[in-house]
Write a protein that holds these residues in place. Structure first.
Motif, PDB file in Angstrom:
ATOM      1  N   ALA A  39     -39.666  14.494   9.890  1.00 14.13           N
ATOM      2  CA  ALA A  39     -38.499  14.895  10.697  1.00 14.13           C
ATOM      3  C   ALA A  39     -37.825  13.669  11.310  1.00 14.13           C
ATOM      4  CB  ALA A  39     -38.947  15.872  11.793  1.00 14.13           C
ATOM      5  N   MET A  40     -38.647  12.712  11.755  1.00 18.17           N
ATOM      6  CA  MET A  40     -38.097  11.479  12.335  1.00 18.17           C
ATOM      7  C   MET A  40     -37.348  10.675  11.270  1.00 18.17           C
ATOM      8  SD  MET A  40     -40.190   8.245  13.896  1.00 18.17           S
ATOM      9  CE  MET A  40     -40.764   7.740  12.289  1.00 18.17           C
ATOM     10  N   GLU A  41     -37.956  10.522  10.097  1.00 18.76           N
ATOM     11  CA  GLU A  41     -37.315   9.716   9.041  1.00 18.76           C
ATOM     12  C   GLU A  41     -36.006  10.357   8.566  1.00 18.76           C
ATOM     13  OE1 GLU A  41     -41.365   7.531   7.408  1.00 18.76           O
ATOM     14  OE2 GLU A  41     -40.475   9.128   6.200  1.00 18.76           O
ATOM     15  N   TYR A  42     -36.010  11.686   8.440  1.00 25.65           N
ATOM     16  CA  TYR A  42     -34.760  12.369   8.086  1.00 25.65           C
ATOM     17  C   TYR A  42     -33.694  12.113   9.161  1.00 25.65           C
ATOM     18  CZ  TYR A  42     -36.750  15.158   4.232  1.00 25.65           C
ATOM     19  OH  TYR A  42     -37.313  15.573   3.050  1.00 25.65           O
ATOM     20  N   SER A  43     -34.131  12.122  10.419  1.00 23.24           N
ATOM     21  CA  SER A  43     -33.179  11.946  11.535  1.00 23.24           C
ATOM     22  C   SER A  43     -32.583  10.543  11.539  1.00 23.24           C
ATOM     23  CB  SER A  43     -33.876  12.202  12.877  1.00 23.24           C
ATOM     24  OG  SER A  43     -34.393  13.502  12.903  1.00 23.24           O
ATOM     25  N   VAL A  44     -33.426   9.551  11.279  1.00 26.35           N
ATOM     26  CA  VAL A  44     -32.940   8.162  11.233  1.00 26.35           C
ATOM     27  C   VAL A  44     -31.874   8.038  10.143  1.00 26.35           C
ATOM     28  CG1 VAL A  44     -33.612   5.788  10.656  1.00 26.35           C
ATOM     29  CG2 VAL A  44     -35.051   7.147  12.183  1.00 26.35           C
ATOM     30  N   LYS A  45     -32.198   8.564   8.953  1.00 27.84           N
ATOM     31  CA  LYS A  45     -31.281   8.449   7.805  1.00 27.84           C
ATOM     32  C   LYS A  45     -29.957   9.180   8.102  1.00 27.84           C
ATOM     33  CE  LYS A  45     -31.422   9.302   2.787  1.00 27.84           C
ATOM     34  NZ  LYS A  45     -30.479  10.377   2.605  1.00 27.84           N
ATOM     35  N   TYR A  46     -30.085  10.410   8.580  1.00 33.04           N
ATOM     36  CA  TYR A  46     -28.871  11.210   8.813  1.00 33.04           C
ATOM     37  C   TYR A  46     -28.012  10.581   9.905  1.00 33.04           C
ATOM     38  CZ  TYR A  46     -25.891  15.244   9.725  1.00 33.04           C
ATOM     39  OH  TYR A  46     -24.803  16.074   9.886  1.00 33.04           O
ATOM     40  N   SER A  47     -28.649  10.035  10.940  1.00 30.17           N
ATOM     41  CA  SER A  47     -27.867   9.492  12.060  1.00 30.17           C
ATOM     42  C   SER A  47     -27.045   8.275  11.636  1.00 30.17           C
ATOM     43  CB  SER A  47     -28.786   9.135  13.241  1.00 30.17           C
ATOM     44  OG  SER A  47     -29.600   8.034  12.908  1.00 30.17           O
ATOM     45  N   LYS A  48     -27.488   7.621  10.550  1.00 26.76           N
ATOM     46  CA  LYS A  48     -26.712   6.471  10.055  1.00 26.76           C
ATOM     47  C   LYS A  48     -25.572   6.925   9.135  1.00 26.76           C
ATOM     48  CE  LYS A  48     -30.516   3.895   8.928  1.00 26.76           C
ATOM     49  NZ  LYS A  48     -31.254   2.727   8.475  1.00 26.76           N
ATOM     50  N   GLU A  49     -25.694   8.140   8.605  1.00 23.83           N
ATOM     51  CA  GLU A  49     -24.664   8.663   7.682  1.00 23.83           C
ATOM     52  C   GLU A  49     -23.570   9.456   8.408  1.00 23.83           C
ATOM     53  OE1 GLU A  49     -27.936   9.345   4.089  1.00 23.83           O
ATOM     54  OE2 GLU A  49     -27.008  11.071   5.066  1.00 23.83           O
ATOM     55  N   ARG A  50     -23.980  10.264   9.348  1.00 22.62           N
ATOM     56  CA  ARG A  50     -23.057  11.191  10.017  1.00 22.62           C
ATOM     57  C   ARG A  50     -22.133  10.432  10.978  1.00 22.62           C
ATOM     58  NH1 ARG A  50     -20.281  15.961   9.891  1.00 22.62           N
ATOM     59  NH2 ARG A  50     -20.109  16.895  11.967  1.00 22.62           N
ATOM     60  N   LYS A  51     -20.826  10.631  10.791  1.00 22.56           N
ATOM     61  CA  LYS A  51     -19.874   9.939  11.673  1.00 22.56           C
ATOM     62  C   LYS A  51     -19.193  10.943  12.611  1.00 22.56           C
ATOM     63  CE  LYS A  51     -18.941   5.860   9.018  1.00 22.56           C
ATOM     64  NZ  LYS A  51     -18.296   5.318   7.847  1.00 22.56           N
ATOM     65  N   GLN A  52     -19.093  10.540  13.857  1.00 22.25           N
ATOM     66  CA  GLN A  52     -18.293  11.260  14.851  1.00 22.25           C
ATOM     67  C   GLN A  52     -17.626  10.200  15.732  1.00 22.25           C
ATOM     68  OE1 GLN A  52     -17.372  14.064  14.456  1.00 22.25           O
ATOM     69  NE2 GLN A  52     -18.912  15.674  14.366  1.00 22.25           N
ATOM     70  N   PHE A  53     -16.438  10.480  16.224  1.00 24.88           N
ATOM     71  CA  PHE A  53     -15.697   9.502  17.031  1.00 24.88           C
ATOM     72  C   PHE A  53     -15.589   8.154  16.280  1.00 24.88           C
ATOM     73  CE2 PHE A  53     -17.595  12.604  19.875  1.00 24.88           C
ATOM     74  CZ  PHE A  53     -16.502  13.017  20.627  1.00 24.88           C
ATOM     75  N   ASN A  54     -15.362   8.252  14.950  1.00 25.15           N
ATOM     76  CA  ASN A  54     -15.144   7.080  14.070  1.00 25.15           C
ATOM     77  C   ASN A  54     -16.323   6.123  13.965  1.00 25.15           C
ATOM     78  OD1 ASN A  54     -12.450   7.897  13.592  1.00 25.15           O
ATOM     79  ND2 ASN A  54     -11.891   7.083  15.617  1.00 25.15           N
TER      80      ASN A  54
ATOM     81  N   GLU B 264     -29.611  24.281   4.401  1.00 30.87           N
ATOM     82  CA  GLU B 264     -29.130  23.246   3.475  1.00 30.87           C
ATOM     83  C   GLU B 264     -29.828  21.911   3.727  1.00 30.87           C
ATOM     84  OE1 GLU B 264     -24.775  22.867   2.909  1.00 30.87           O
ATOM     85  OE2 GLU B 264     -24.735  24.781   3.964  1.00 30.87           O
ATOM     86  N   TYR B 265     -30.344  21.728   4.924  1.00 30.51           N
ATOM     87  CA  TYR B 265     -30.991  20.464   5.292  1.00 30.51           C
ATOM     88  C   TYR B 265     -32.456  20.747   5.636  1.00 30.51           C
ATOM     89  CZ  TYR B 265     -26.385  18.356   5.295  1.00 30.51           C
ATOM     90  OH  TYR B 265     -25.159  17.887   4.900  1.00 30.51           O
ATOM     91  N   PRO B 266     -33.316  19.721   5.497  1.00 32.52           N
ATOM     92  CA  PRO B 266     -34.767  19.985   5.555  1.00 32.52           C
ATOM     93  C   PRO B 266     -35.348  20.232   6.945  1.00 32.52           C
ATOM     94  CG  PRO B 266     -34.343  17.644   5.218  1.00 32.52           C
ATOM     95  CD  PRO B 266     -33.013  18.314   5.191  1.00 32.52           C
ATOM     96  N   VAL B 267     -34.640  19.852   8.002  1.00 34.03           N
ATOM     97  CA  VAL B 267     -35.327  19.839   9.304  1.00 34.03           C
ATOM     98  C   VAL B 267     -35.589  21.226   9.890  1.00 34.03           C
ATOM     99  CG1 VAL B 267     -34.809  17.466   9.988  1.00 34.03           C
ATOM    100  CG2 VAL B 267     -33.106  19.252  10.417  1.00 34.03           C
TER     101      VAL B 267
END
Ligand SMILES: Cc1cc2nc3c(=O)[nH]c(=O)nc-3n(C[C@H](O)[C@H](O)[C@H](O)COP(=O)(O)OP(=O)(O)OC[C@H]3O[C@@H](n4cnc5c(N)ncnc54)[C@H](O)[C@@H]3O)c2cc1C
Length: 159
Positions: free
Chosen positions: A34-49, A125-128
């Protein structure tokens, strides 16, 4: 017949000493995923540019996840170490510490992972979301988190 008449419950309980630690290790693994998925997703997902990983609120959740995962891992190693050396009484205590902490920790980490994913985290759709459902079980089977606390407290209070 296995053992003596009247010893069945004691023998059954002893098996839990050996099974609680691997169950706790499984919870640590799920939390780590769950942590590794979160690290990866947080680098991909953009908000406020910008990637959401830039936000301190997200970084602090990731940092807490890492701390909890490592703490759970060390409790599992300690319990496995004691049981491998035949330290049954101490091993039983350590196994309950590892199971109680890792189960509750994995639930916290998985819930935070869903939070990092936002609305997508709640969908299939997502694993978490699956990790969150799966680790809930670890708080229940092989002795609930409440029963682990009963075992831990009994160990602390015995003469
Ligand atoms: C998917 C799944 C797989 C399972 N696999 C197995 C298996 O392979 N083998 C097996 O033997 N069992 C298995 N179980 C059963 C599992 O071990 C029990 O569900 C678990 O021990 C809790 O018992 P219970 O459901 O009867 O809850 P209850 O004992 O009714 O507990 C309900 C609530 O009360 C709390 N509670 C109960 N007593 C106390 C107390 N003294 N102090 C404080 N709180 C207390 C519990 O912690 C819980 O929160 C499985 C369960 C599930 C859901």
């Amino acid at each position: 017949m296995i053992g003596q008449i009247g010893d069945g419950f004691k023998i059954a309980l002893k098996t839990l000493d050996k099974t609680r630690t691997p169950i706790a290790a499984g919870a640590v693994g799920a939390a780590r995923a769950a942590m590794e998925y979160s690290v990866k997703y947080s680098k991909e997902r953009k908000q406020f540019n910008q990637p959401i990983a830039n936000f301190q609120g997200i970084q602090f959740m990731l940092a807490d996840m890492a701390t909890k995962v490592e703490a759970g891992r060390l409790l599992c190693y300690q319990a496995a170490w004691a049981l491998d050396r035949g330290m049954h009484k101490q091993g039983s205590y350590y196994a309950s510490l590892a199971k109680r902490f890792s189960a509750d920790m994995a639930m916290e980490v998985a819930t935070d992972a869903v939070q990092v994913y936002g609305g997508y985290g709640y969908t299939k759709e997502y694993p978490v979301e699956k990790i969150m459902r799966d680790v809930k079980l670890v708080q229940i089977y092989e002795g609930t988190s409440q029963i682990q606390r009963v075992v831990i407290a009994r160990h602390l209070l015995e003469d």
